[in-house]
Design a protein around this motif. Structure first.
Motif, PDB file in Angstrom:
ATOM      1  N   THR A  27      36.710  45.110  97.207  1.00 41.10           N
ATOM      2  CA  THR A  27      36.285  46.487  97.445  1.00 41.10           C
ATOM      3  C   THR A  27      37.458  47.422  97.167  1.00 41.10           C
ATOM      4  OG1 THR A  27      34.778  45.739  99.179  1.00 41.10           O
ATOM      5  CG2 THR A  27      35.313  48.080  99.141  1.00 41.10           C
ATOM      6  N   LEU A  28      37.201  48.432  96.372  1.00 41.85           N
ATOM      7  CA  LEU A  28      38.194  49.453  96.049  1.00 41.85           C
ATOM      8  C   LEU A  28      37.604  50.808  96.405  1.00 41.85           C
ATOM      9  CD1 LEU A  28      39.077  48.231  92.441  1.00 41.85           C
ATOM     10  CD2 LEU A  28      40.281  47.660  94.547  1.00 41.85           C
ATOM     11  N   ASP A  29      38.426  51.704  96.913  1.00 46.69           N
ATOM     12  CA  ASP A  29      37.934  53.062  97.118  1.00 46.69           C
ATOM     13  C   ASP A  29      38.795  54.033  96.314  1.00 46.69           C
ATOM     14  OD1 ASP A  29      40.206  53.765  98.624  1.00 46.69           O
ATOM     15  OD2 ASP A  29      39.166  53.717 100.540  1.00 46.69           O
ATOM     16  N   ALA A  30      38.574  55.308  96.475  1.00 45.02           N
ATOM     17  CA  ALA A  30      39.257  56.317  95.661  1.00 45.02           C
ATOM     18  C   ALA A  30      40.780  56.222  95.780  1.00 45.02           C
ATOM     19  CB  ALA A  30      38.780  57.713  96.055  1.00 45.02           C
ATOM     20  N   ARG A  31      41.291  55.889  96.982  1.00 50.30           N
ATOM     21  CA  ARG A  31      42.746  55.763  97.160  1.00 50.30           C
ATOM     22  C   ARG A  31      43.313  54.661  96.276  1.00 50.30           C
ATOM     23  NH1 ARG A  31      42.628  54.622 103.286  1.00 50.30           N
ATOM     24  NH2 ARG A  31      40.705  53.733 102.503  1.00 50.30           N
ATOM     25  N   SER A  32      42.614  53.539  96.198  1.00 44.81           N
ATOM     26  CA  SER A  32      43.111  52.409  95.407  1.00 44.81           C
ATOM     27  C   SER A  32      43.125  52.741  93.920  1.00 44.81           C
ATOM     28  CB  SER A  32      42.280  51.160  95.667  1.00 44.81           C
ATOM     29  OG  SER A  32      40.929  51.368  95.318  1.00 44.81           O
ATOM     30  N   LEU A  33      42.186  53.537  93.476  1.00 48.56           N
ATOM     31  CA  LEU A  33      42.106  53.863  92.052  1.00 48.56           C
ATOM     32  C   LEU A  33      43.213  54.819  91.617  1.00 48.56           C
ATOM     33  CD1 LEU A  33      38.241  54.154  91.709  1.00 48.56           C
ATOM     34  CD2 LEU A  33      39.714  52.194  91.194  1.00 48.56           C
ATOM     35  N   ARG A  34      43.879  55.445  92.570  1.00 47.78           N
ATOM     36  CA  ARG A  34      44.995  56.342  92.244  1.00 47.78           C
ATOM     37  C   ARG A  34      46.339  55.611  92.196  1.00 47.78           C
ATOM     38  NH1 ARG A  34      41.874  60.071  95.644  1.00 47.78           N
ATOM     39  NH2 ARG A  34      43.024  59.344  97.464  1.00 47.78           N
ATOM     40  N   LEU A  35      46.357  54.312  92.456  1.00 47.04           N
ATOM     41  CA  LEU A  35      47.608  53.551  92.484  1.00 47.04           C
ATOM     42  C   LEU A  35      48.199  53.314  91.100  1.00 47.04           C
ATOM     43  CD1 LEU A  35      46.768  50.783  95.115  1.00 47.04           C
ATOM     44  CD2 LEU A  35      48.269  52.761  95.421  1.00 47.04           C
ATOM     45  N   GLY A  36      47.376  53.335  90.093  1.00 45.09           N
ATOM     46  CA  GLY A  36      47.827  52.957  88.751  1.00 45.09           C
ATOM     47  C   GLY A  36      47.631  51.458  88.562  1.00 45.09           C
ATOM     48  N   GLN A  37      47.600  51.043  87.321  1.00 43.68           N
ATOM     49  CA  GLN A  37      47.260  49.658  86.996  1.00 43.68           C
ATOM     50  C   GLN A  37      48.192  48.632  87.636  1.00 43.68           C
ATOM     51  OE1 GLN A  37      47.339  49.607  82.755  1.00 43.68           O
ATOM     52  NE2 GLN A  37      45.318  50.499  82.542  1.00 43.68           N
ATOM     53  N   THR A  38      49.479  48.809  87.493  1.00 43.54           N
ATOM     54  CA  THR A  38      50.446  47.816  87.961  1.00 43.54           C
ATOM     55  C   THR A  38      50.433  47.701  89.480  1.00 43.54           C
ATOM     56  OG1 THR A  38      51.835  48.199  86.037  1.00 43.54           O
ATOM     57  CG2 THR A  38      52.869  47.124  87.925  1.00 43.54           C
ATOM     58  N   ARG A  39      50.505  48.829  90.174  1.00 47.03           N
ATOM     59  CA  ARG A  39      50.505  48.790  91.641  1.00 47.03           C
ATOM     60  C   ARG A  39      49.182  48.277  92.180  1.00 47.03           C
ATOM     61  NH1 ARG A  39      51.865  54.257  93.902  1.00 47.03           N
ATOM     62  NH2 ARG A  39      51.574  53.170  95.873  1.00 47.03           N
ATOM     63  N   LEU A  40      48.081  48.631  91.538  1.00 46.29           N
ATOM     64  CA  LEU A  40      46.768  48.149  91.966  1.00 46.29           C
ATOM     65  C   LEU A  40      46.691  46.635  91.832  1.00 46.29           C
ATOM     66  CD1 LEU A  40      43.847  48.608  92.886  1.00 46.29           C
ATOM     67  CD2 LEU A  40      43.256  49.034  90.487  1.00 46.29           C
ATOM     68  N   ALA A  41      47.109  46.114  90.696  1.00 47.87           N
ATOM     69  CA  ALA A  41      47.075  44.664  90.473  1.00 47.87           C
ATOM     70  C   ALA A  41      47.938  43.930  91.496  1.00 47.87           C
ATOM     71  CB  ALA A  41      47.538  44.341  89.054  1.00 47.87           C
ATOM     72  N   LYS A  42      49.142  44.426  91.733  1.00 49.61           N
ATOM     73  CA  LYS A  42      50.039  43.777  92.702  1.00 49.61           C
ATOM     74  C   LYS A  42      49.462  43.826  94.113  1.00 49.61           C
ATOM     75  CE  LYS A  42      54.309  44.222  90.146  1.00 49.61           C
ATOM     76  NZ  LYS A  42      55.689  44.688  90.118  1.00 49.61           N
TER      77      LYS A  42
END
Length: 91
Positions: A27-42
């Protein structure tokens, strides 16, 4: 079914995995989508690791010593799995 879950309220990411780490829900919400690809993946991989540890601990607590069942993964098999796991999947 035994599962493990982990979430990070700061990033809005939640995961659920089975024993061994098979992803069952993400589950991802709007906050997670603002992390950017690398930070989100980590962040996702870190939560999967945490949830996997929880699921594996639940298996051990519920089954106790599973070696009598013949389900243990041999060292050679574990090394084989490690050898075929892409580096991009590792934290």
């Amino acid at each position: 079914m035994i599962t493990g879950s982990a979430h990070d309220p700061d990033t809005g990411i939640a995961v659920e995995v089975g024993p061994g780490g098979g992803l069952r829900d993400l589950t991802l919400d709007a906050r997670s989508l603002r992390l950017g690809q690398t930070r989100l993946a980590k962040a996702i991989l870190a939560l999967v690791d945490t949830a996997t540890a929880r699921a594996n601990a639940r298996v051990h607590r519920s089954l106790g010593d599973v070696s009598a069942l013949g389900l243990a993964v041999g060292t050679r098999m574990a090394e084989s799995v490690e050898d075929t796991t892409p580096e991009t999947w590792r934290v």
